[in-house]
Design a protein around this motif. Structure first.
Motif, PDB file in Angstrom:
ATOM      1  N   ALA A 182       0.848  -1.197   0.000  1.00 44.46           N
ATOM      2  CA  ALA A 182       0.000   0.000   0.000  1.00 44.46           C
ATOM      3  C   ALA A 182       0.878   1.239   0.000  1.00 44.46           C
ATOM      4  O   ALA A 182       1.805   1.349   0.801  1.00 44.46           O
ATOM      5  CB  ALA A 182      -0.881   0.017   1.243  1.00 44.46           C
ATOM      6  N   LEU A 183       0.583   2.152  -0.911  1.00 44.70           N
ATOM      7  CA  LEU A 183       1.141   3.505  -0.832  1.00 44.70           C
ATOM      8  C   LEU A 183       0.060   4.337  -0.175  1.00 44.70           C
ATOM      9  O   LEU A 183      -0.970   4.633  -0.773  1.00 44.70           O
ATOM     10  CB  LEU A 183       1.435   4.054  -2.227  1.00 44.70           C
ATOM     11  CG  LEU A 183       2.590   3.396  -2.982  1.00 44.70           C
ATOM     12  CD1 LEU A 183       2.587   3.864  -4.426  1.00 44.70           C
ATOM     13  CD2 LEU A 183       3.914   3.759  -2.326  1.00 44.70           C
ATOM     14  N   LEU A 184       0.298   4.647   1.092  1.00 50.70           N
ATOM     15  CA  LEU A 184      -0.726   5.293   1.902  1.00 50.70           C
ATOM     16  C   LEU A 184      -0.310   6.733   2.169  1.00 50.70           C
ATOM     17  O   LEU A 184       0.817   6.987   2.588  1.00 50.70           O
ATOM     18  CB  LEU A 184      -0.841   4.515   3.218  1.00 50.70           C
ATOM     19  CG  LEU A 184      -1.745   5.046   4.306  1.00 50.70           C
ATOM     20  CD1 LEU A 184      -3.201   4.960   3.889  1.00 50.70           C
ATOM     21  CD2 LEU A 184      -1.534   4.246   5.590  1.00 50.70           C
ATOM     22  N   GLY A 185      -1.225   7.655   1.920  1.00 49.38           N
ATOM     23  CA  GLY A 185      -0.887   9.041   2.210  1.00 49.38           C
ATOM     24  C   GLY A 185      -2.033   9.967   1.863  1.00 49.38           C
ATOM     25  O   GLY A 185      -2.953   9.574   1.150  1.00 49.38           O
ATOM     26  N   PRO A 186      -1.975  11.200   2.367  1.00 54.24           N
ATOM     27  CA  PRO A 186      -3.072  12.142   2.123  1.00 54.24           C
ATOM     28  C   PRO A 186      -3.127  12.589   0.656  1.00 54.24           C
ATOM     29  O   PRO A 186      -2.203  12.319  -0.111  1.00 54.24           O
ATOM     30  CB  PRO A 186      -2.738  13.323   3.031  1.00 54.24           C
ATOM     31  CG  PRO A 186      -1.273  13.240   3.271  1.00 54.24           C
ATOM     32  CD  PRO A 186      -0.909  11.789   3.186  1.00 54.24           C
ATOM     33  N   GLY A 202      -2.547  14.630  -2.506  1.00 56.95           N
ATOM     34  CA  GLY A 202      -1.437  15.491  -2.889  1.00 56.95           C
ATOM     35  C   GLY A 202      -0.079  14.998  -2.427  1.00 56.95           C
ATOM     36  O   GLY A 202       0.942  15.650  -2.671  1.00 56.95           O
ATOM     37  N   ALA A 203      -0.043  13.819  -1.774  1.00 55.86           N
ATOM     38  CA  ALA A 203       1.223  13.293  -1.242  1.00 55.86           C
ATOM     39  C   ALA A 203       2.203  12.887  -2.337  1.00 55.86           C
ATOM     40  O   ALA A 203       3.407  12.791  -2.094  1.00 55.86           O
ATOM     41  CB  ALA A 203       0.948  12.102  -0.326  1.00 55.86           C
ATOM     42  N   GLY A 204       1.673  12.616  -3.533  1.00 56.61           N
ATOM     43  CA  GLY A 204       2.538  12.175  -4.637  1.00 56.61           C
ATOM     44  C   GLY A 204       2.330  10.715  -5.020  1.00 56.61           C
ATOM     45  O   GLY A 204       3.099  10.163  -5.810  1.00 56.61           O
ATOM     46  N   LYS A 205       1.277  10.084  -4.488  1.00 55.33           N
ATOM     47  CA  LYS A 205       1.041   8.656  -4.733  1.00 55.33           C
ATOM     48  C   LYS A 205       0.807   8.358  -6.208  1.00 55.33           C
ATOM     49  O   LYS A 205       1.412   7.455  -6.777  1.00 55.33           O
ATOM     50  CB  LYS A 205      -0.186   8.173  -3.920  1.00 55.33           C
ATOM     51  CG  LYS A 205      -0.093   8.434  -2.433  1.00 55.33           C
ATOM     52  CD  LYS A 205      -1.331   7.920  -1.694  1.00 55.33           C
ATOM     53  CE  LYS A 205      -2.646   8.584  -2.067  1.00 55.33           C
ATOM     54  NZ  LYS A 205      -2.716  10.036  -1.718  1.00 55.33           N
ATOM     55  N   THR A 206      -0.106   9.122  -6.830  1.00 53.34           N
ATOM     56  CA  THR A 206      -0.425   8.866  -8.235  1.00 53.34           C
ATOM     57  C   THR A 206       0.797   9.094  -9.113  1.00 53.34           C
ATOM     58  O   THR A 206       1.107   8.288  -9.988  1.00 53.34           O
ATOM     59  CB  THR A 206      -1.614   9.757  -8.686  1.00 53.34           C
ATOM     60  OG1 THR A 206      -2.772   9.357  -7.959  1.00 53.34           O
ATOM     61  CG2 THR A 206      -1.889   9.611 -10.178  1.00 53.34           C
ATOM     62  N   THR A 207       1.513  10.183  -8.847  1.00 55.99           N
ATOM     63  CA  THR A 207       2.722  10.466  -9.636  1.00 55.99           C
ATOM     64  C   THR A 207       3.709   9.304  -9.516  1.00 55.99           C
ATOM     65  O   THR A 207       4.279   8.856 -10.508  1.00 55.99           O
ATOM     66  CB  THR A 207       3.371  11.778  -9.142  1.00 55.99           C
ATOM     67  OG1 THR A 207       2.376  12.799  -9.148  1.00 55.99           O
ATOM     68  CG2 THR A 207       4.524  12.193 -10.028  1.00 55.99           C
ATOM     69  N   LEU A 208       3.877   8.792  -8.311  1.00 56.93           N
ATOM     70  CA  LEU A 208       4.811   7.689  -8.093  1.00 56.93           C
ATOM     71  C   LEU A 208       4.363   6.419  -8.818  1.00 56.93           C
ATOM     72  O   LEU A 208       5.154   5.801  -9.536  1.00 56.93           O
ATOM     73  CB  LEU A 208       4.960   7.431  -6.580  1.00 56.93           C
ATOM     74  CG  LEU A 208       5.889   6.306  -6.171  1.00 56.93           C
ATOM     75  CD1 LEU A 208       7.316   6.550  -6.665  1.00 56.93           C
ATOM     76  CD2 LEU A 208       5.883   6.131  -4.655  1.00 56.93           C
ATOM     77  N   ILE A 240       0.237  -3.329  -6.063  1.00 57.10           N
ATOM     78  CA  ILE A 240       0.601  -2.025  -5.501  1.00 57.10           C
ATOM     79  C   ILE A 240      -0.654  -1.184  -5.565  1.00 57.10           C
ATOM     80  O   ILE A 240      -1.193  -0.952  -6.662  1.00 57.10           O
ATOM     81  CB  ILE A 240       1.731  -1.336  -6.292  1.00 57.10           C
ATOM     82  CG1 ILE A 240       3.014  -2.161  -6.199  1.00 57.10           C
ATOM     83  CG2 ILE A 240       2.014   0.069  -5.756  1.00 57.10           C
ATOM     84  CD1 ILE A 240       3.171  -3.131  -7.294  1.00 57.10           C
ATOM     85  N   LEU A 241      -1.161  -0.787  -4.429  1.00 59.44           N
ATOM     86  CA  LEU A 241      -2.339   0.068  -4.459  1.00 59.44           C
ATOM     87  C   LEU A 241      -2.088   1.345  -3.701  1.00 59.44           C
ATOM     88  O   LEU A 241      -1.329   1.376  -2.737  1.00 59.44           O
ATOM     89  CB  LEU A 241      -3.584  -0.673  -3.958  1.00 59.44           C
ATOM     90  CG  LEU A 241      -3.854  -0.947  -2.498  1.00 59.44           C
ATOM     91  CD1 LEU A 241      -4.422   0.265  -1.791  1.00 59.44           C
ATOM     92  CD2 LEU A 241      -4.882  -2.058  -2.395  1.00 59.44           C
ATOM     93  N   THR A 242      -2.713   2.416  -4.161  1.00 58.42           N
ATOM     94  CA  THR A 242      -2.629   3.674  -3.430  1.00 58.42           C
ATOM     95  C   THR A 242      -3.958   3.876  -2.708  1.00 58.42           C
ATOM     96  O   THR A 242      -5.002   3.452  -3.179  1.00 58.42           O
ATOM     97  CB  THR A 242      -2.412   4.885  -4.352  1.00 58.42           C
ATOM     98  OG1 THR A 242      -3.637   5.151  -5.022  1.00 58.42           O
ATOM     99  CG2 THR A 242      -1.314   4.639  -5.360  1.00 58.42           C
ATOM    100  N   THR A 243      -3.874   4.489  -1.575  1.00 64.68           N
ATOM    101  CA  THR A 243      -5.097   4.723  -0.819  1.00 64.68           C
ATOM    102  C   THR A 243      -4.870   5.809   0.222  1.00 64.68           C
ATOM    103  O   THR A 243      -3.729   6.064   0.616  1.00 64.68           O
ATOM    104  CB  THR A 243      -5.580   3.425  -0.119  1.00 64.68           C
ATOM    105  OG1 THR A 243      -6.833   3.657   0.503  1.00 64.68           O
ATOM    106  CG2 THR A 243      -4.592   2.934   0.920  1.00 64.68           C
ATOM    107  N   HIS A 256       2.719  -4.918   3.120  1.00 62.94           N
ATOM    108  CA  HIS A 256       3.826  -3.955   3.082  1.00 62.94           C
ATOM    109  C   HIS A 256       3.207  -2.560   2.989  1.00 62.94           C
ATOM    110  O   HIS A 256       2.481  -2.272   2.047  1.00 62.94           O
ATOM    111  CB  HIS A 256       4.687  -4.259   1.850  1.00 62.94           C
ATOM    112  CG  HIS A 256       5.895  -3.382   1.698  1.00 62.94           C
ATOM    113  ND1 HIS A 256       6.822  -3.585   0.697  1.00 62.94           N
ATOM    114  CD2 HIS A 256       6.331  -2.302   2.390  1.00 62.94           C
ATOM    115  CE1 HIS A 256       7.774  -2.666   0.794  1.00 62.94           C
ATOM    116  NE2 HIS A 256       7.502  -1.879   1.804  1.00 62.94           N
ATOM    117  N   ILE A 257       3.478  -1.741   3.975  1.00 62.54           N
ATOM    118  CA  ILE A 257       2.842  -0.430   4.024  1.00 62.54           C
ATOM    119  C   ILE A 257       3.901   0.668   3.882  1.00 62.54           C
ATOM    120  O   ILE A 257       4.908   0.673   4.603  1.00 62.54           O
ATOM    121  CB  ILE A 257       2.022  -0.277   5.317  1.00 62.54           C
ATOM    122  CG1 ILE A 257       0.837  -1.258   5.220  1.00 62.54           C
ATOM    123  CG2 ILE A 257       1.525   1.151   5.508  1.00 62.54           C
ATOM    124  CD1 ILE A 257       0.091  -1.483   6.472  1.00 62.54           C
TER     125      ILE A 257
END
Ligand SMILES: Nc1ncnc2c1ncn2[C@@H]1O[C@H](COP(=O)(O)OP(=O)(O)O)[C@@H](O)[C@H]1O
Ligand SMILES: [Mg+2]
Length: 240
Positions: A33-37, A39-45, A185-188, A200-201
């Motif tokens: 999980a790519l976890l973050g608020p 605008g954190a940059g998850k989609t870009t990553l 790999i998921l963003t949330t 894996h977080i």
């Protein structure tokens, strides 16, 4: 085997530093999980990981290969669903999946399999324009699963869904984990999503990784869940 290796990657949009020096590795069969608020940059990553965007600097290896040199090979092993997916509204679920299947030269057998995997049997002849948010996300997942990807990227798969639809999608992803060797790999920005699905977080904030590890290793008496951990790390809540 190492599926993904990200080495010191940076990406800016004009004066916005979206990703500021991220390094990570993801192993075979992991659900990360790519976890973050916002605008954190998850989609870009993730868009750099699945080859849609190019880093300004740094390197990304997928199964040891690079997008610059081996895009054709990598496309075959990757499945993805973007943050917002739009389908042709007048096509049915079945027709939509047949269309995408044809791009991979796959037949009706695989279309029926992914319809079953995503529990869309009863809706397969409904036009996509009539679907609920949860059904639409399941269709996006079905499209992503068509080519039996070794690595699956889902960007905010349950954002905006009601709790029941969210649970339905988690259930589908859990059975995928039991039945296949897919690396996810998921963003949330939902803590519960990362906690209940992922082994894996990776917590991302302002373009950087602020904490990473297995759920059990991240939590202690001061941070009893990911919500508390994020507050302890940043002084803010993740969904502000
Ligand atoms: N195409 C773009 N043009 C300009 N700024 C962008 C673009 N894509 C993302 N950003 C900015 O980069 C930052 C990270 O965005 P994003 O990767 O979408 O974050 P997240 O997915 O975590 O919400 C945000 O400040 C966002 O506004
Ligand atoms: Mg995003």
């Amino acid at each position: 085997m190492l599926q993904i290796e990200v080495k010191n990657v940076f990406k800016s949009f004009k004066d916005v530093k979206a990703v500021r020096g991220i390094s990570l590795t993801i192993e075979s069969g992991e659900f990360a999980a790519l976890l973050g608020p916002n605008g954190a940059g998850k989609t870009t990553l993730v868009e750099m990981m699945h080859g849609l965007k190019k880093p300004d600097s740094g390197e990304i290896f997928i199964q040891g290969k690079t997008w610059q040199k081996q895009e054709h090979e990598l496309r075959k092993i990757i499945g993805l669903s973007l943050q917002e997916t739009r389908f042709a509204e007048k096509l049915t679920i079945y027709e939509t999946l047949r269309l995408f299947a044809s791009f991979f030269e796959l037949g009706d057998k695989r279309v029926n399999e992914v319809i079953e995997l995503t529990a869309l049997q009863s809706k397969q002849h409904a036009m996509t324009g009539t679907l609920s948010g949860g059904q639409r996300q399941r269709l996006a997942l079905a499209v992503a699963l068509l080519n039996q990807p070794e690595i699956l990227f889902l960007d905010e798969p349950t954002t905006g869904l009601d709790p029941n639809s969210r649970q339905d999608l988690w259930h589908i992803l859990k059975s995928l984990k039991d039945q296949s060797k897919t690396t996810l790999i998921l963003t949330t920005h939902y803590m519960e999503e990362a906690e209940s699905l992922c082994d894996h977080i990776i917590i991302v904030d302002e373009g950087q990784i602020i904490k990473e590890g297995k759920l059990d290793d991240l939590l202690d008496e001061n941070s009893r869940n990911l919500d508390e951990l994020f507050i302890n790390l940043t002084g803010r809540t993740i969904n502000n």
